[in-house]
Motif scaffolding. Structure first.
Motif, PDB file in Angstrom:
ATOM      1  N   ARG A  62       0.601   0.272 -10.933  1.00  0.00           N
ATOM      2  CA  ARG A  62      -0.232   1.080  -9.948  1.00  0.00           C
ATOM      3  C   ARG A  62      -1.578   0.371  -9.670  1.00  0.00           C
ATOM      4  N   ARG A  63      -1.650   0.424  -8.603  1.00  0.00           N
ATOM      5  CA  ARG A  63      -3.489   0.028  -8.154  1.00  0.00           C
ATOM      6  C   ARG A  63      -3.886   0.680  -7.239  1.00  0.00           C
ATOM      7  N   HIS A  64      -5.343   0.922  -7.213  1.00  0.00           N
ATOM      8  CA  HIS A  64      -5.752   1.925  -6.106  1.00  0.00           C
ATOM      9  C   HIS A  64      -5.326   1.926  -4.669  1.00  0.00           C
ATOM     10  N   GLY A  76      -2.067   1.638  -3.898  1.00  0.00           N
ATOM     11  CA  GLY A  76      -0.716   0.956  -3.781  1.00  0.00           C
ATOM     12  C   GLY A  76      -0.297   0.629  -4.924  1.00  0.00           C
ATOM     13  N   ALA A  77       0.798  -0.476  -5.092  1.00  0.00           N
ATOM     14  CA  ALA A  77       1.593  -0.666  -6.174  1.00  0.00           C
ATOM     15  C   ALA A  77       1.736  -2.302  -5.825  1.00  0.00           C
ATOM     16  N   VAL A  78       1.673  -3.038  -7.258  1.00  0.00           N
ATOM     17  CA  VAL A  78       1.916  -4.519  -7.355  1.00  0.00           C
ATOM     18  C   VAL A  78       2.852  -4.854  -8.454  1.00  0.00           C
ATOM     19  N   LEU A  79       3.490  -5.929  -8.358  1.00  0.00           N
ATOM     20  CA  LEU A  79       4.374  -6.452  -9.602  1.00  0.00           C
ATOM     21  C   LEU A  79       3.858  -6.514 -10.822  1.00  0.00           C
ATOM     22  N   PRO A  80       4.644  -6.091 -11.815  1.00  0.00           N
ATOM     23  CA  PRO A  80       4.010  -6.188 -13.139  1.00  0.00           C
ATOM     24  C   PRO A  80       3.922  -7.615 -13.653  1.00  0.00           C
ATOM     25  N   GLY A  81       3.282  -8.037 -14.726  1.00  0.00           N
ATOM     26  CA  GLY A  81       3.243  -9.366 -15.027  1.00  0.00           C
ATOM     27  C   GLY A  81       4.492  -9.957 -15.595  1.00  0.00           C
ATOM     28  N   GLY A  82       4.794 -11.046 -15.117  1.00  0.00           N
ATOM     29  CA  GLY A  82       5.965 -11.755 -15.528  1.00  0.00           C
ATOM     30  C   GLY A  82       7.261 -11.120 -14.818  1.00  0.00           C
ATOM     31  N   PHE A  83       7.169 -10.259 -13.852  1.00  0.00           N
ATOM     32  CA  PHE A  83       8.379  -9.803 -13.388  1.00  0.00           C
ATOM     33  C   PHE A  83       8.965 -10.551 -12.196  1.00  0.00           C
ATOM     34  N   THR A  84      10.082 -10.983 -12.180  1.00  0.00           N
ATOM     35  CA  THR A  84      10.701 -12.151 -11.268  1.00  0.00           C
ATOM     36  C   THR A  84      11.255 -11.235 -10.320  1.00  0.00           C
ATOM     37  N   ARG A  85      11.149 -11.791  -8.920  1.00  0.00           N
ATOM     38  CA  ARG A  85      11.711 -11.175  -7.852  1.00  0.00           C
ATOM     39  C   ARG A  85      13.112 -11.604  -7.717  1.00  0.00           C
ATOM     40  N   GLU A  86      13.883 -10.835  -7.008  1.00  0.00           N
ATOM     41  CA  GLU A  86      15.151 -10.945  -6.578  1.00  0.00           C
ATOM     42  C   GLU A  86      15.410 -11.962  -5.729  1.00  0.00           C
ATOM     43  N   ALA A 107       6.522   7.071 -11.546  1.00  0.00           N
ATOM     44  CA  ALA A 107       7.752   7.184 -12.432  1.00  0.00           C
ATOM     45  C   ALA A 107       8.169   5.630 -12.466  1.00  0.00           C
ATOM     46  N   LEU A 108       8.050   4.971 -11.595  1.00  0.00           N
ATOM     47  CA  LEU A 108       8.407   3.395 -11.710  1.00  0.00           C
ATOM     48  C   LEU A 108       7.680   2.564 -12.621  1.00  0.00           C
ATOM     49  N   GLU A 109       6.206   2.746 -12.493  1.00  0.00           N
ATOM     50  CA  GLU A 109       5.148   2.411 -13.580  1.00  0.00           C
ATOM     51  C   GLU A 109       5.777   2.730 -15.083  1.00  0.00           C
ATOM     52  N   ALA A 110       6.188   4.071 -15.370  1.00  0.00           N
ATOM     53  CA  ALA A 110       6.536   4.315 -16.474  1.00  0.00           C
ATOM     54  C   ALA A 110       7.875   3.578 -17.141  1.00  0.00           C
ATOM     55  N   GLU A 111       8.505   3.302 -16.210  1.00  0.00           N
ATOM     56  CA  GLU A 111       9.664   2.351 -16.609  1.00  0.00           C
ATOM     57  C   GLU A 111       9.350   0.907 -16.884  1.00  0.00           C
ATOM     58  N   GLY A 112       8.071   0.660 -16.481  1.00  0.00           N
ATOM     59  CA  GLY A 112       7.543  -0.815 -16.632  1.00  0.00           C
ATOM     60  C   GLY A 112       8.152  -1.637 -15.490  1.00  0.00           C
ATOM     61  N   LEU A 113       8.408  -1.032 -14.385  1.00  0.00           N
ATOM     62  CA  LEU A 113       9.014  -1.844 -13.337  1.00  0.00           C
ATOM     63  C   LEU A 113       8.078  -2.251 -11.988  1.00  0.00           C
ATOM     64  N   LEU A 114       6.660  -1.770 -12.097  1.00  0.00           N
ATOM     65  CA  LEU A 114       5.801  -2.082 -11.269  1.00  0.00           C
ATOM     66  C   LEU A 114       4.380  -1.662 -11.923  1.00  0.00           C
ATOM     67  N   SER A 173       0.770  -1.393  -0.001  1.00  0.00           N
ATOM     68  CA  SER A 173       0.107   0.034   0.165  1.00  0.00           C
ATOM     69  C   SER A 173       0.807   1.246  -0.090  1.00  0.00           C
ATOM     70  N   LEU A 174       0.384   2.307  -0.508  1.00  0.00           N
ATOM     71  CA  LEU A 174       1.149   3.491  -0.640  1.00  0.00           C
ATOM     72  C   LEU A 174       1.287   3.853   0.841  1.00  0.00           C
ATOM     73  N   ARG A 175       0.659   3.726   1.735  1.00  0.00           N
ATOM     74  CA  ARG A 175       0.483   3.984   3.286  1.00  0.00           C
ATOM     75  C   ARG A 175       1.754   3.421   3.747  1.00  0.00           C
ATOM     76  N   GLU A 176       2.067   2.289   3.689  1.00  0.00           N
ATOM     77  CA  GLU A 176       3.102   1.382   3.934  1.00  0.00           C
ATOM     78  C   GLU A 176       4.304   1.966   3.279  1.00  0.00           C
ATOM     79  N   LEU A 177       4.439   2.227   2.046  1.00  0.00           N
ATOM     80  CA  LEU A 177       5.625   2.427   1.416  1.00  0.00           C
ATOM     81  C   LEU A 177       6.051   3.832   2.078  1.00  0.00           C
ATOM     82  N   ALA A 178       5.150   4.762   2.102  1.00  0.00           N
ATOM     83  CA  ALA A 178       5.337   6.332   2.893  1.00  0.00           C
ATOM     84  C   ALA A 178       5.972   6.021   4.223  1.00  0.00           C
ATOM     85  N   ARG A 179       5.309   5.068   5.041  1.00  0.00           N
ATOM     86  CA  ARG A 179       6.125   4.904   6.473  1.00  0.00           C
ATOM     87  C   ARG A 179       7.462   4.270   6.361  1.00  0.00           C
TER      88      ARG A 179
END
Length: 339
Positions: A51-53, A55-65, A42-49, A21-27
């Motif tokens: 946006r959702r209402h 908050g933010a989520v992983l984009p499709g097919g993006f693997t975790r480190e 800005a991160l969404e524009a780069e295709g890295l995540l 959530s945006l609240r958790e990210l801000a904290r």
């Protein structure tokens, strides 16, 4: 916290949790939700995540480190052999930098037996491995702790490395290609690794065969700055790794292969081979790819004095270049083209 650091932290949280959530990210990043919303956009524009209402989520097919627990169980035998060989290039009284990673952690355990060393590192795991070593001085960078690999990153780490000059740097990463060099999937880690490279006269990359031919997001060391690669013997079916090793050698990287068959009879190879040389009994198994031509030299970094030592900096002693020293054994030339 700089915008780039803040956005990298946001991206890591999303990768680790899938959705935040945006609240958790801000904290966590200690800023307003308005600023976090702008960062997420800005991160969404780069295709890295995505946006959702709220908050933010992983984009499709993006693997975790992969985190440290997962990486520590991968290619353990290969990492041990690589660390054994890499340690043989270090002499008493040297000053070196050692980056973060599971392979460099193995190297640190072996460096603990070499007296008179000064080891500069941004890795808590490397420092821990050297904590009880007699006559080994450990210098840690500053910075912000990155929990996934127990490394100090950020502007504090980079600033603490300014003006430093040591004989060589030992670095690992997520991928290595002849075209792009060493790379990693984390922006902050890449930035600190570049600062480590600037502090060293020579750069030694430690990478097992699973990383050869893999290209990840952020470049850390371009190929022309890599003095030596220490790796393991690729499996016979791994054409990609063998091809990448040959390409690295063709670009002037000295390749040392640990864990190959020792004691093979020397002699001239057949067509297309680079030749071979017998390994003395009892010596560590190793194969070196010779430089195909004169290796380019790099000017000393800013603030360096005679012999590459920092101006007026006590206690840091220069060592001969890697191309002039072969400690404790003769090199056996690798026949990488036989695959």
């Amino acid at each position: 916290m700089f915008a780039a650091e803040r956005r990298q932290l946001i991206l890591e949280m999303v990768r680790a949790n899938g959705a935040v959530s945006l609240r958790e990210l801000a904290r966590v990043v200690q800023t307003s939700e308005v600023t976090v919303r702008r960062d997420v956009r800005a991160l969404e524009a780069e295709g890295l995540l995505d946006r959702r209402h709220g908050g933010a989520v992983l984009p499709g097919g993006f693997t975790r480190e992969s985190g440290f627990p997962q990486k520590s169980h991968l290619a353990t035998a290969e990492k041990t052999a690589i660390a054994d060989l890499a340690a043989s290039f270090v002499e008493e009284g040297e000053a070196v930098v050692v980056g973060a990673g599971t392979t460099t952690q193995e190297l640190a355990r072996r460096l603990a037996r070499i007296p008179g060393l000064t080891v500069v590192t941004n890795s808590l795991l490397v420092a821990q491995a050297l904590a009880h070593a007699n006559r080994v001085e450990v210098v840690m960078t500053g910075g912000t702790l990155r929990g996934s690999n127990y490394a100090l990153v950020g502007s504090g780490a980079e600033q603490s490395l300014q003006g430093l000059r040591v004989t060589r740097a030992f670095l690992s990463g997520s991928g290595l290609t002849a075209e792009r060099g060493l790379s990693t999937s984390n922006m902050l880690s890449a930035s600190v690794d570049r600062a480590l490279v600037q502090a060293a006269a020579e750069v030694v990359v430690l990478a097992d065969h699973t990383k050869l031919g893999t290209d990840t997001m952020f470049q850390t060391v371009p190929t022309d700055l890599i003095s030596r690669l220490v790796t393991d013997e690729p499996p016979a079916h791994d054409e990609r790794a063998a091809t990448e090793l040959q390409a690295l050698a063709d670009q002037g990287v000295r390749v040392s292969v640990a864990g190959g068959a020792a004691g093979a009879a020397g002699g001239a190879g057949g067509a297309g081979t680079l030749g071979s040389e017998a390994v003395p009994p009892g010596s560590r198994s190793r194969r070196d790819v010779p430089l195909p031509g004169q290796r380019r030299t790099h000017a000393p970094g800013p603030g360096s004095g005679p012999g590459g030592a920092p101006g007026g900096g006590p206690g840091l002693r220069s060592a001969p270049p890697l191309t002039q020293q072969e400690p404790g054994e003769r090199a056996r030339v690798a026949d990488l083209r036989r695959r």
